[in-house]
Scaffold this active site. Structure first.
Site, PDB file in Angstrom:
ATOM      1  N   ARG A 120      -8.081  -0.052 -11.626  1.00 44.93           N
ATOM      2  CA  ARG A 120      -8.527   0.292 -12.855  1.00 44.93           C
ATOM      3  C   ARG A 120     -10.255   1.034 -12.486  1.00 44.93           C
ATOM      4  NH1 ARG A 120      -8.237  -5.734 -13.921  1.00 44.93           N
ATOM      5  NH2 ARG A 120      -6.275  -5.657 -15.188  1.00 44.93           N
ATOM      6  N   LYS A 142     -11.780  15.895 -16.941  1.00 45.99           N
ATOM      7  CA  LYS A 142     -10.578  15.614 -17.236  1.00 45.99           C
ATOM      8  C   LYS A 142      -9.678  15.696 -16.490  1.00 45.99           C
ATOM      9  CE  LYS A 142     -11.271  18.471 -21.929  1.00 45.99           C
ATOM     10  NZ  LYS A 142     -11.048  19.348 -22.932  1.00 45.99           N
ATOM     11  N   GLU A 184      -9.825  32.090 -16.984  1.00 43.98           N
ATOM     12  CA  GLU A 184     -10.765  30.958 -17.348  1.00 43.98           C
ATOM     13  C   GLU A 184     -11.896  31.746 -17.178  1.00 43.98           C
ATOM     14  OE1 GLU A 184      -9.653  28.537 -19.308  1.00 43.98           O
ATOM     15  OE2 GLU A 184      -7.549  27.848 -18.425  1.00 43.98           O
ATOM     16  N   LYS A 226     -19.619  25.616 -17.282  1.00 43.48           N
ATOM     17  CA  LYS A 226     -18.760  24.749 -17.617  1.00 43.48           C
ATOM     18  C   LYS A 226     -19.736  23.752 -17.205  1.00 43.48           C
ATOM     19  CE  LYS A 226     -14.650  21.999 -17.744  1.00 43.48           C
ATOM     20  NZ  LYS A 226     -13.841  22.163 -17.193  1.00 43.48           N
ATOM     21  N   GLU A 236     -15.916  15.253 -25.382  1.00 47.19           N
ATOM     22  CA  GLU A 236     -15.216  16.609 -26.178  1.00 47.19           C
ATOM     23  C   GLU A 236     -15.431  16.071 -27.644  1.00 47.19           C
ATOM     24  OE1 GLU A 236     -12.263  18.882 -24.898  1.00 47.19           O
ATOM     25  OE2 GLU A 236     -11.640  18.733 -26.706  1.00 47.19           O
ATOM     26  N   ARG A 240     -17.730  20.563 -26.459  1.00 45.51           N
ATOM     27  CA  ARG A 240     -16.626  21.485 -25.073  1.00 45.51           C
ATOM     28  C   ARG A 240     -15.094  21.743 -25.698  1.00 45.51           C
ATOM     29  NH1 ARG A 240     -16.262  16.922 -20.032  1.00 45.51           N
ATOM     30  NH2 ARG A 240     -13.908  18.268 -19.538  1.00 45.51           N
ATOM     31  N   ASN A 244     -12.138  25.092 -24.848  1.00 50.86           N
ATOM     32  CA  ASN A 244     -10.491  25.292 -25.407  1.00 50.86           C
ATOM     33  C   ASN A 244     -10.152  26.879 -25.415  1.00 50.86           C
ATOM     34  OD1 ASN A 244      -9.415  22.855 -24.409  1.00 50.86           O
ATOM     35  ND2 ASN A 244     -10.427  21.752 -26.032  1.00 50.86           N
ATOM     36  N   HIS A 247      -6.165  27.730 -25.818  1.00 55.51           N
ATOM     37  CA  HIS A 247      -5.432  27.410 -25.646  1.00 55.51           C
ATOM     38  C   HIS A 247      -4.917  26.753 -26.258  1.00 55.51           C
ATOM     39  CE1 HIS A 247      -8.337  27.482 -22.415  1.00 55.51           C
ATOM     40  NE2 HIS A 247      -7.610  25.885 -21.729  1.00 55.51           N
ATOM     41  N   HIS A 251      -1.421  26.616 -25.346  1.00 51.10           N
ATOM     42  CA  HIS A 251      -0.734  25.288 -24.342  1.00 51.10           C
ATOM     43  C   HIS A 251       1.397  25.272 -24.616  1.00 51.10           C
ATOM     44  CE1 HIS A 251      -4.269  22.738 -23.610  1.00 51.10           C
ATOM     45  NE2 HIS A 251      -4.066  23.430 -22.423  1.00 51.10           N
ATOM     46  N   HIS A 264       0.085  28.413 -16.177  1.00 49.75           N
ATOM     47  CA  HIS A 264      -1.276  27.968 -17.203  1.00 49.75           C
ATOM     48  C   HIS A 264      -2.785  29.016 -17.802  1.00 49.75           C
ATOM     49  CE1 HIS A 264      -3.668  25.464 -19.093  1.00 49.75           C
ATOM     50  NE2 HIS A 264      -5.093  25.865 -19.469  1.00 49.75           N
TER      51      HIS A 264
HETATM   52  P1  NAD Z   1      -1.648  25.022  -9.599  1.00 51.29           P
HETATM   53  O1  NAD Z   1      -1.944  23.470  -9.314  1.00 51.29           O
HETATM   54  O2  NAD Z   1      -0.030  25.054  -9.487  1.00 51.29           O
HETATM   55  O3  NAD Z   1      -1.479  25.718  -8.274  1.00 51.29           O
HETATM   56  C1  NAD Z   1      -1.311  26.857  -8.503  1.00 51.29           C
HETATM   57  C2  NAD Z   1      -0.356  27.303  -7.351  1.00 51.29           C
HETATM   58  O4  NAD Z   1      -1.313  27.978  -5.988  1.00 51.29           O
HETATM   59  C3  NAD Z   1       0.682  26.476  -6.876  1.00 51.29           C
HETATM   60  O5  NAD Z   1       1.957  26.643  -6.436  1.00 51.29           O
HETATM   61  C4  NAD Z   1      -0.100  25.681  -6.184  1.00 51.29           C
HETATM   62  O6  NAD Z   1       0.527  24.798  -4.892  1.00 51.29           O
HETATM   63  C5  NAD Z   1      -0.789  27.205  -4.878  1.00 51.29           C
HETATM   64  N1  NAD Z   1      -1.982  26.852  -4.364  1.00 51.29           N
HETATM   65  C6  NAD Z   1      -3.400  25.869  -4.831  1.00 51.29           C
HETATM   66  N2  NAD Z   1      -3.837  26.060  -3.302  1.00 51.29           N
HETATM   67  C7  NAD Z   1      -3.511  27.488  -2.932  1.00 51.29           C
HETATM   68  C8  NAD Z   1      -4.012  28.054  -1.961  1.00 51.29           C
HETATM   69  N3  NAD Z   1      -5.289  28.045  -1.156  1.00 51.29           N
HETATM   70  N4  NAD Z   1      -2.988  29.296  -1.298  1.00 51.29           N
HETATM   71  C9  NAD Z   1      -1.892  29.076  -1.397  1.00 51.29           C
HETATM   72  N5  NAD Z   1      -1.901  28.664  -2.741  1.00 51.29           N
HETATM   73  C10 NAD Z   1      -2.186  27.698  -3.191  1.00 51.29           C
HETATM   74  O7  NAD Z   1      -2.162  25.422 -10.833  1.00 51.29           O
HETATM   75  P2  NAD Z   1      -3.491  25.775 -11.246  1.00 51.29           P
HETATM   76  O8  NAD Z   1      -3.900  27.128 -11.139  1.00 51.29           O
HETATM   77  O9  NAD Z   1      -4.950  25.564 -10.076  1.00 51.29           O
HETATM   78  O10 NAD Z   1      -3.717  25.043 -11.852  1.00 51.29           O
HETATM   79  C11 NAD Z   1      -3.492  24.126 -13.553  1.00 51.29           C
HETATM   80  C12 NAD Z   1      -3.296  23.697 -14.159  1.00 51.29           C
HETATM   81  O11 NAD Z   1      -4.464  22.448 -14.493  1.00 51.29           O
HETATM   82  C13 NAD Z   1      -2.409  22.888 -15.475  1.00 51.29           C
HETATM   83  O12 NAD Z   1      -2.036  21.660 -14.932  1.00 51.29           O
HETATM   84  C14 NAD Z   1      -4.168  22.650 -16.373  1.00 51.29           C
HETATM   85  O13 NAD Z   1      -3.453  22.066 -16.756  1.00 51.29           O
HETATM   86  C15 NAD Z   1      -5.046  22.399 -15.507  1.00 51.29           C
HETATM   87  N6  NAD Z   1      -6.228  22.723 -15.915  1.00 51.29           N
HETATM   88  C16 NAD Z   1      -6.932  21.373 -15.814  1.00 51.29           C
HETATM   89  C17 NAD Z   1      -8.520  21.556 -16.654  1.00 51.29           C
HETATM   90  C18 NAD Z   1      -9.508  20.125 -16.464  1.00 51.29           C
HETATM   91  O14 NAD Z   1     -10.528  20.628 -17.490  1.00 51.29           O
HETATM   92  N7  NAD Z   1      -8.718  19.344 -15.850  1.00 51.29           N
HETATM   93  C19 NAD Z   1      -8.726  22.592 -16.844  1.00 51.29           C
HETATM   94  C20 NAD Z   1      -8.112  23.584 -16.540  1.00 51.29           C
HETATM   95  C21 NAD Z   1      -6.872  23.929 -16.151  1.00 51.29           C
HETATM   96  N1  GLY Z   2     -10.477  22.882 -19.572  1.00 54.02           N
HETATM   97  C1  GLY Z   2     -11.102  22.383 -20.964  1.00 54.02           C
HETATM   98  C2  GLY Z   2     -12.122  21.400 -20.549  1.00 54.02           C
HETATM   99  O1  GLY Z   2     -12.302  20.728 -19.419  1.00 54.02           O
HETATM  100  O2  GLY Z   2     -13.013  20.716 -21.517  1.00 54.02           O
END
Ligand code: NAD
Ligand code: GLY
Length: 358
Positions: A120, A142, A184, A226, A236, A240, A244, A247, A251, A264
């Site tokens: 939890r 998030k 972003e 942010k 949100e 907030r 998006n 997005h 998405h 992404h």
């Molecule tokens: P990812 O986590 O898939 O990383 C991208 C690639 O880089 C992967 O292959 C990973 O293994 C590799 N990698 C990571 N660090 C590395 C490094 N230092 N050197 C070499 N390779 C490395 O993708 P991302 O772009 O980091 O994140 C995308 C995800 O984040 C999506 O699922 C998206 O929905 C999510 N997201 C979430 C929020 C939120 O607010 N929580 C906001 C934006 C995006």
């Molecule tokens: N990436 C969108 C949010 O964090 O609200």
């Protein structure tokens, strides 16, 4: 090192941005409720950055368990989440064990959701290693996973105790992942920070070349933007949603093509051009504004043309967007570069025309 504070009363936390922070993670130690951590990472990041972190904890008397998951967006799902729970239970992780996400947004979102729900709720720390995670996903709480019917459909708002951003990790990142992070970063300029957008227009090639000073500035300016939005609207209910921009379309692109086909950030870039085109067709922004937006995304190495999924597929996927209210789609539109708003007034015919030939 720079520090940005996310002020959320009892859930407040700092974002530390600097180089060499992983091998010397002293900033983490005072936050551990007990000297026990579970580090979740993936098979790409583990060989690069796990050892120095584990060595640091071991040297400081912190018991450490590690789990390296398979890489990729396609693994941001229930079965991978369950692997985290199996690992935590097998290693008898307790309520005061701190979960650490070491990786990009996929690892951050998965680990954060595991932390929100295991026993939890247990403490967690973000150590983002992609540009996208350093400027966006590690901040704001998030967390979650994808569902085959939609992106990020299952999750929780759950804030980390700390974000430790080691900019040295960007040296090993593939070029296209730098571009994905820029998508972003540009977003903050478009939705609320015109001077930052202008700075980005002037410095986009330096950023792609990984100039350390330019990257440090872009990361801190993005986190500052942010943090301000999240402090104003953590869950949100209002402003907030502006984060998006692009997005709703993005998405749909990710889900429609299959998770992991487009990055992404790539989907957000093409989605932002669609949102800007809607803004133009609704006479909110000018042709010149749209041209500037296309130009910066192109210079960032990102796609500006969305794939043709077919209008029906787009509309079906967008119909399950998290912003839908009372069955009505809501879009983030631009009234200027540097100013965005939420609209539920986009004419259906405009969407049909746009998505028939994106
Ligand atoms: P990812 O986590 O898939 O990383 C991208 C690639 O880089 C992967 O292959 C990973 O293994 C590799 N990698 C990571 N660090 C590395 C490094 N230092 N050197 C070499 N390779 C490395 O993708 P991302 O772009 O980091 O994140 C995308 C995800 O984040 C999506 O699922 C998206 O929905 C999510 N997201 C979430 C929020 C939120 O607010 N929580 C906001 C934006 C995006
Ligand atoms: N990436 C969108 C949010 O964090 O609200």
């Amino acid at each position: 090192m720079q520090t940005i504070q996310v002020g959320l009363n009892s859930r407040s936390y700092p974002i530390y941005i600097g180089n060499g922070l992983i091998a010397n993670a002293d900033l983490v130690l005072p936050l551990l409720a007990q000297p026990h951590v579970a580090i979740i990472t993936n098979e790409i990041v583990a060989p690069l950055y796990l050892d120095p972190l584990v060595r640091f904890f071991t040297k400081n008397g912190v018991r450490t368990h590690t789990l390296a998951l398979p890489d990729g967006e396609a693994n941001k799902d229930w079965s991978t989440l369950n692997r985290i729970f199996d690992f935590l239970l097998t290693n008898r992780c307790e309520r005061k064990t701190t979960l650490i996400a070491l990786g990009g947004g996929v690892i951050g979102d998965l680990t954060g959701f595991a932390a929100a729900t295991y026993l939890r709720g247990v403490p967690f720390i973000q150590i983002p290693t992609t540009l996208l995670a350093q400027v966006d996903s590690s901040v704001g709480g998030k967390t979650g996973i994808n569902h085959p019917l939609g992106k990020n459909m299952i999750g929780a708002f759950y804030q980390p105790k700390l974000v430790l951003t080691d900019t040295d990790t960007l040296r090993t990142l593939p070029d296209k992942e730098i571009s994905a992070g820029l998508a972003e970063i540009i977003k903050y300029g478009l939705i609320r920070d015109l001077p930052f957008f202008v700075w980005l227009e002037e410095n986009i090639s330096l950023l792609r070349q990984r100039d350390a000073a330019a990257l440090a500035y872009a990361i801190s300016q993005s986190c500052q933007n942010k943090a301000e939005v999240v402090m104003a609207d953590e869950r949100e209910g209002g402003v907030r949603a502006l984060l998006n921009l692009g997005h709703t379309f993005g998405h749909a692109i990710e889900a429609g093509l299959g998770f992991g086909t487009w990055l992404h950030g790539e989907a957000v870039a093409a989605g932002t051009i669609l949102a800007a085109t809607v803004s133009l067709r609704m006479k909110l922004i000018s042709e010149q504004d749209l041209a500037r937006i296309k130009d910066i995304y192109q210079k960032a190495g990102l796609p500006i043309k969305a794939p043709n999924l077919g209008k029906d597929k787009y509309l079906e996927l967008m119909g399950s967007d998290k912003k839908v209210e009372g069955g009505k789609m809501r879009f983030i539109l631009l009234k200027n570069i540097g100013a965005a708003f939420v609209s539920s007034e986009v004419p259906q015919q405009l969407l049909v025309d746009l998505l028939s030939a994106p």
